[in-house]
Design an enzyme around this catalytic site. Structure first.
Site, PDB file in Angstrom:
ATOM      1  N   GLY A 163       0.690  -1.113   0.089  1.00 30.48           N
ATOM      2  CA  GLY A 163       0.034   0.043   0.033  1.00 30.48           C
ATOM      3  C   GLY A 163       0.801   1.228  -0.003  1.00 30.48           C
ATOM      4  O   GLY A 163       1.869   1.263  -0.413  1.00 30.48           O
ATOM      5  N   THR A 245       7.300  -2.710  11.044  1.00 29.03           N
ATOM      6  CA  THR A 245       6.895  -1.503  11.443  1.00 29.03           C
ATOM      7  C   THR A 245       5.331  -1.179  11.460  1.00 29.03           C
ATOM      8  O   THR A 245       4.904  -0.317  11.552  1.00 29.03           O
ATOM      9  CB  THR A 245       7.591  -0.230  10.646  1.00 29.03           C
ATOM     10  OG1 THR A 245       7.442  -0.653   9.301  1.00 29.03           O
ATOM     11  CG2 THR A 245       9.086  -0.126  10.999  1.00 29.03           C
ATOM     12  N   ARG A 247       2.360  -4.013  12.612  1.00 30.27           N
ATOM     13  CA  ARG A 247       1.810  -4.653  13.805  1.00 30.27           C
ATOM     14  C   ARG A 247       2.383  -5.702  14.523  1.00 30.27           C
ATOM     15  O   ARG A 247       2.558  -6.570  13.572  1.00 30.27           O
ATOM     16  CB  ARG A 247       0.139  -4.592  13.863  1.00 30.27           C
ATOM     17  CG  ARG A 247      -0.697  -3.490  13.676  1.00 30.27           C
ATOM     18  CD  ARG A 247      -0.528  -2.594  15.122  1.00 30.27           C
ATOM     19  NE  ARG A 247      -1.503  -1.244  15.035  1.00 30.27           N
ATOM     20  CZ  ARG A 247      -1.123  -0.348  14.542  1.00 30.27           C
ATOM     21  NH1 ARG A 247       0.184  -0.036  14.102  1.00 30.27           N
ATOM     22  NH2 ARG A 247      -2.066   0.836  14.654  1.00 30.27           N
ATOM     23  N   GLU A 276       2.219  -5.319  22.880  1.00 28.64           N
ATOM     24  CA  GLU A 276       2.577  -3.977  23.186  1.00 28.64           C
ATOM     25  C   GLU A 276       1.535  -3.144  24.208  1.00 28.64           C
ATOM     26  O   GLU A 276       0.498  -3.456  24.179  1.00 28.64           O
ATOM     27  CB  GLU A 276       2.191  -3.143  21.958  1.00 28.64           C
ATOM     28  CG  GLU A 276       3.458  -2.230  21.551  1.00 28.64           C
ATOM     29  CD  GLU A 276       2.960  -1.626  20.502  1.00 28.64           C
ATOM     30  OE1 GLU A 276       3.368  -2.427  19.150  1.00 28.64           O
ATOM     31  OE2 GLU A 276       2.832  -0.407  20.241  1.00 28.64           O
ATOM     32  N   HIS A 297       7.771   1.564  19.299  1.00 27.34           N
ATOM     33  CA  HIS A 297       6.727   2.007  18.405  1.00 27.34           C
ATOM     34  C   HIS A 297       6.855   3.323  18.124  1.00 27.34           C
ATOM     35  O   HIS A 297       6.107   4.434  18.440  1.00 27.34           O
ATOM     36  CB  HIS A 297       5.437   1.706  19.093  1.00 27.34           C
ATOM     37  CG  HIS A 297       4.436   1.515  17.979  1.00 27.34           C
ATOM     38  ND1 HIS A 297       3.174   0.892  17.994  1.00 27.34           N
ATOM     39  CD2 HIS A 297       3.935   2.216  16.710  1.00 27.34           C
ATOM     40  CE1 HIS A 297       2.388   1.080  17.041  1.00 27.34           C
ATOM     41  NE2 HIS A 297       2.905   1.838  16.129  1.00 27.34           N
TER      42      HIS A 297
END
Ligand code: DGY
Length: 335
Positions: A163, A245, A247, A276, A297
């Site tokens: 994407g 980078t 999820r 997380e 993150h």
């Protein structure tokens, strides 16, 4: 006499940049979280009971239990995030609540950070930095065989999810001499493939077996949960690097840690984690050994990016309140 329109009650769950909060105060009856203390589930329930608009972010779990308590006024969840996996979108839509996100404005920052991890692993950037700042004085000076990493130029990069962010990573990686390969739900138009000199793999399994570096850039949805499963991780070359980078849930993190411990993989650069903000202790140990680079993150963490995200949230709320379709509506087909 025309009645003054009541400003919508907008509940924001985390601290946002000052300029965004100031604008929200001007436009809305804004309930801000200036102390940035994360809201627990009970506080979220209280928020959805009274808000016209909820502005959560990826640290909030907007699940069925929360949504089932929503008051009649709640018509919009304008998330301050690109990903929406923290929201039960199907339940929200079924209850007539529109959901929006902040796509597009995080693309370049996240791609930069992905590139930083792609470079950090083979070239041992964080390991090298620690030599001069660690406790021990263990640098005796330059030597022909010391701290050797692996060359990046000419290697094969396999991007999972082509994407906006995947393509931005590809543009950068191409400039570093990497050969671009990708797997995506849909093949890109020929003109884009040509510009990126990108090779499409319909079969993720086949692509994985041939890559030197794999970068995860797809959203987390039910279909991508553990997309890099134990079985798929085993298809990778023994010296391959994995960068994530997107999820944490997209990779079976335990399987990844086991393989790294057993030297069955070259290394991993992770900005996101399955549980997380908890980080698997095995990964922390591996990071101390230099096999893994861990980041908290930070992929999209630029001031400019956060202000742009805030602007998107405001535009989504304003458009919705004016009776129009907000630009960043999340549709079931995206999930
Ligand atoms: C998002 O907004 O989904 C990003 O993960 C933030 O870094």
């Amino acid at each position: 006499m025309e009645m003054a329109r009541r400003k919508p009650l907008v509940v924001v769950t985390r601290k946002l940049p000052d300029v965004v909060e100031t604008r929200m105060r001007e436009l809305f009856d804004a309930e801000l979280n200036v102390d940035d203390v994360p809201m627990d589930q009970a506080a979220l329930v209280e928020a959805v009971k009274r808000a016209d608009v909820l502005v959560p972010t990826l640290t909030d779990r907007i699940d069925t239990a929360v949504l089932s308590q929503a008051g009649e006024n709640l018509r919009l969840i304008a998330s301050f995030s690109n990903g929406v996996d923290h929201i039960d979108v199907a339940t929200a839509l079924a209850r007539g609540i529109t959901v929006t996100n902040t796509p597009g404005v995080l693309t370049e920052d996240t791609a930069d950070f992905t590139m930083a991890l792609i470079l950090a692993l083979p070239r041992r950037v964080t390991e090298g930095a620690q030599v001069l700042t660690g406790d021990q004085d263990d640098w005796a000076g330059w030597s022909p065989t010391w701290m050797l990493g692996r060359r990046i130029w000419g290697k094969r990069l396999g991007i999972i999810g082509m994407g906006r962010i995947g393509q931005a990573v590809a543009r950068r990686a191409k400039a570093f001499g990497l050969q671009i390969h990708y797997h995506n739900r849909r093949r890109l138009p020929g003109a884009i493939e040509d510009a990126l000199e990108a090779t499409y793999w319909d079969s993720l399994d086949q692509m994985l077996a041939r890559m030197d570096i794999v970068s995860v850039n797809c959203p987390h949805t039910p279909a991508t949960f553990h997309l890099l499963s134990a079985r798929r991780l085993k298809l990778l070359k023994r010296e391959a690097y994995v960068v994530n980078t997107a999820r944490g849930e997209i990779i079976d993190e335990n399987a990844l840690a086991r393989m790294l411990e057993a030297d069955e993989l070259g290394g991993a650069g992770l900005d996101v984690f399955e549980q997380e903000p908890a980080v698997n202790p095995k990964l922390v140990r591996l990071a101390r050994q230099g096999k893994v680079v861990l980041m908290p993150h930070m992929g999209s963490a630029t001031l400019e990016g956060r202000i742009d995200m805030g602007e998107k949230v405001i535009v989504n709320i304003r458009t919705f309140m004016d009776g129009h379709r907000p630009p960043d509506r999340v549709l079931p087909s995206m999930l």
